[in-house]
Enzyme design. Structure first.
Site, PDB file in Angstrom:
ATOM      1  N   GLU A 143      36.774  41.237  46.327  1.00  0.00           N
ATOM      2  CA  GLU A 143      38.105  41.546  46.847  1.00  0.00           C
ATOM      3  C   GLU A 143      37.986  42.558  47.983  1.00  0.00           C
ATOM      4  O   GLU A 143      37.979  43.773  47.734  1.00  0.00           O
ATOM      5  CB  GLU A 143      38.972  42.149  45.737  1.00  0.00           C
ATOM      6  CG  GLU A 143      39.220  41.235  44.563  1.00  0.00           C
ATOM      7  CD  GLU A 143      40.554  41.554  43.898  1.00  0.00           C
ATOM      8  OE1 GLU A 143      41.390  40.648  43.826  1.00  0.00           O
ATOM      9  OE2 GLU A 143      40.768  42.701  43.492  1.00  0.00           O
ATOM     10  N   LYS A 163      49.488  43.620  38.026  1.00  0.00           N
ATOM     11  CA  LYS A 163      49.524  45.057  38.377  1.00  0.00           C
ATOM     12  C   LYS A 163      50.688  45.719  37.620  1.00  0.00           C
ATOM     13  O   LYS A 163      50.948  45.343  36.480  1.00  0.00           O
ATOM     14  CB  LYS A 163      49.617  45.237  39.894  1.00  0.00           C
ATOM     15  CG  LYS A 163      48.530  44.427  40.612  1.00  0.00           C
ATOM     16  CD  LYS A 163      48.399  44.745  42.057  1.00  0.00           C
ATOM     17  CE  LYS A 163      47.287  43.873  42.658  1.00  0.00           C
ATOM     18  NZ  LYS A 163      47.034  44.167  44.068  1.00  0.00           N
ATOM     19  N   ASN A 214      46.820  38.819  38.421  1.00  0.00           N
ATOM     20  CA  ASN A 214      46.858  40.261  38.144  1.00  0.00           C
ATOM     21  C   ASN A 214      48.259  40.770  38.477  1.00  0.00           C
ATOM     22  O   ASN A 214      48.607  40.914  39.643  1.00  0.00           O
ATOM     23  CB  ASN A 214      45.787  40.949  39.019  1.00  0.00           C
ATOM     24  CG  ASN A 214      45.849  42.456  38.915  1.00  0.00           C
ATOM     25  OD1 ASN A 214      46.538  43.020  38.063  1.00  0.00           O
ATOM     26  ND2 ASN A 214      45.114  43.128  39.800  1.00  0.00           N
ATOM     27  N   HIS A 256      39.030  47.363  39.444  1.00  0.00           N
ATOM     28  CA  HIS A 256      39.868  46.939  40.573  1.00  0.00           C
ATOM     29  C   HIS A 256      39.874  48.051  41.624  1.00  0.00           C
ATOM     30  O   HIS A 256      39.847  49.228  41.280  1.00  0.00           O
ATOM     31  CB  HIS A 256      41.288  46.636  40.092  1.00  0.00           C
ATOM     32  CG  HIS A 256      42.120  45.976  41.140  1.00  0.00           C
ATOM     33  ND1 HIS A 256      42.717  46.693  42.157  1.00  0.00           N
ATOM     34  CD2 HIS A 256      42.415  44.676  41.367  1.00  0.00           C
ATOM     35  CE1 HIS A 256      43.360  45.836  42.946  1.00  0.00           C
ATOM     36  NE2 HIS A 256      43.191  44.614  42.491  1.00  0.00           N
ATOM     37  N   GLY A 287      46.969  42.720  49.234  1.00  0.00           N
ATOM     38  CA  GLY A 287      48.373  43.061  49.436  1.00  0.00           C
ATOM     39  C   GLY A 287      48.776  43.184  50.899  1.00  0.00           C
ATOM     40  O   GLY A 287      49.851  43.695  51.208  1.00  0.00           O
ATOM     41  N   GLU A 305      42.152  49.281  43.317  1.00  0.00           N
ATOM     42  CA  GLU A 305      43.230  50.265  43.169  1.00  0.00           C
ATOM     43  C   GLU A 305      42.839  51.333  42.161  1.00  0.00           C
ATOM     44  O   GLU A 305      43.195  52.499  42.290  1.00  0.00           O
ATOM     45  CB  GLU A 305      44.535  49.551  42.765  1.00  0.00           C
ATOM     46  CG  GLU A 305      45.130  48.805  43.954  1.00  0.00           C
ATOM     47  CD  GLU A 305      45.975  47.605  43.611  1.00  0.00           C
ATOM     48  OE1 GLU A 305      46.376  47.440  42.443  1.00  0.00           O
ATOM     49  OE2 GLU A 305      46.224  46.800  44.534  1.00  0.00           O
ATOM     50  N   SER A 331      45.203  38.587  49.043  1.00  0.00           N
ATOM     51  CA  SER A 331      46.214  37.777  49.741  1.00  0.00           C
ATOM     52  C   SER A 331      46.016  36.273  49.566  1.00  0.00           C
ATOM     53  O   SER A 331      46.274  35.491  50.488  1.00  0.00           O
ATOM     54  CB  SER A 331      46.269  38.142  51.236  1.00  0.00           C
ATOM     55  OG  SER A 331      46.687  39.486  51.386  1.00  0.00           O
TER      56      SER A 331
END
Ligand code: PGA
Length: 255
Positions: free
Chosen positions: A168, A11, A9, A96, A174, A98, A213
């Site tokens: 996730e 992003k 991904n 996702h 991250g 985010e 991560s």
């Protein structure tokens, strides 16, 4: 038997030119084995360039990071499943964290997007996961179960078999702080038990990948777990060599 999936991904990273450079480098180092599936999910603006740069290389396929649930219409700034299908995408990431956190995407919208993806032959990678506060309060299982049931609501067993679930944990994304193998395994097994309870034996065909991560350093241990069917990789997928080494580890761990 489930084929492991490694999805990168990107992003909001890389221009179209940089994306093409990535593909050229990645093609030199990507594993030749066909026992895993590899996906690249660049931003919308690089999908066409990546698709062109892949040429006939079938060692990896193209995915998008999001879609709108309508096929077309007055939705400024949005991209439909039909458009992604026409560009050669085979998959799409949906929900996702985010998008859920920064763009207020709800479970109901995730569900509409999953259905739209399937209508356009795009295999959805549906992301779910808890925040640190939710984990510390002991709510992890309740949260992921709610996201799973609502996100996949209305799908029959045949459609469920096409879904990949990405667990996730938000606190692992991250941060460099991946979930431990025990934490990941516990939730993956829990998710498979929920899919079994709701949709039956098809649960054995549903891929459940881990994200948060993942790196060349921790990937191998993950791929040796029974219920972990691959990885959704963020930061470590931006470099062709590091992404290829994660793919290699998955290929080596696969029958
Ligand atoms: P990360 O991102 O690997 O950088 O933690 C994973 C993701 O957000 O899918």
């Amino acid at each position: 038997m489930r084929t492991r999936l490694i999805a990168g991904n990107w992003k909001m990273h890389k221009t179209a030119t940089e994306a093409v450079e990535f593909v050229h480098e990645f093609r030199k180092v990507v594993p030749t084995s066909t026992n895993i599936d590899i996906l690249l999910a660049p931003p919308f603006t690089s999908l066409y360039a990546v698709q062109q740069a892949m040429t006939t290389d079938d060692r990896f396929a193209l995915a998008a990071q999001n879609l709108h649930w309508e096929t077309e219409g007055p939705f400024t700034g949005e991209i439909s499943g039909a458009m992604l299908q026409a560009l050669g995408c085979s998959s799409v990431i949906v929900g996702h964290s985010e998008r859920r956190q920064l763009f207020r995407e709800s479970n109901e919208e995730v569900n509409k997007k999953v259905k739209a993806a399937l209508e356009h032959q795009l295999l959805p990678i549906v992301c779910i996961g808890e925040t640190l506060e939710e984990r510390e309060a002991g709510h992890t299982q309740a949260i992921v179960k709610d996201q799973l049931i609502k996100g996949l609501s209305g799908l029959d067993a045949e459609k469920i078999s096409a879904i990949t679930i990405a667990y996730e944990p938000i606190w692992a994304i991250g941060t460099g702080r991946a979930a431990t193998i025990e934490q990941a395994e516990e939730i993956h097994a829990f998710l498979r038990s929920i899919v079994t309870a709701e949709w039956g034996p098809v649960a054995q065909d549903v891929r459940i990948v881990y994200g948060g991560s993942v790196s060349p350093q921790n990937a191998e241990a993950l791929f040796h777990c029974t219920d972990i069917d691959g990885a959704l990789v963020g930061k470590a997928c931006l470099d062709p060599t590091s992404f290829a080494s994660i793919c290699n580890l998955a290929a080596q761990a696969s029958p």
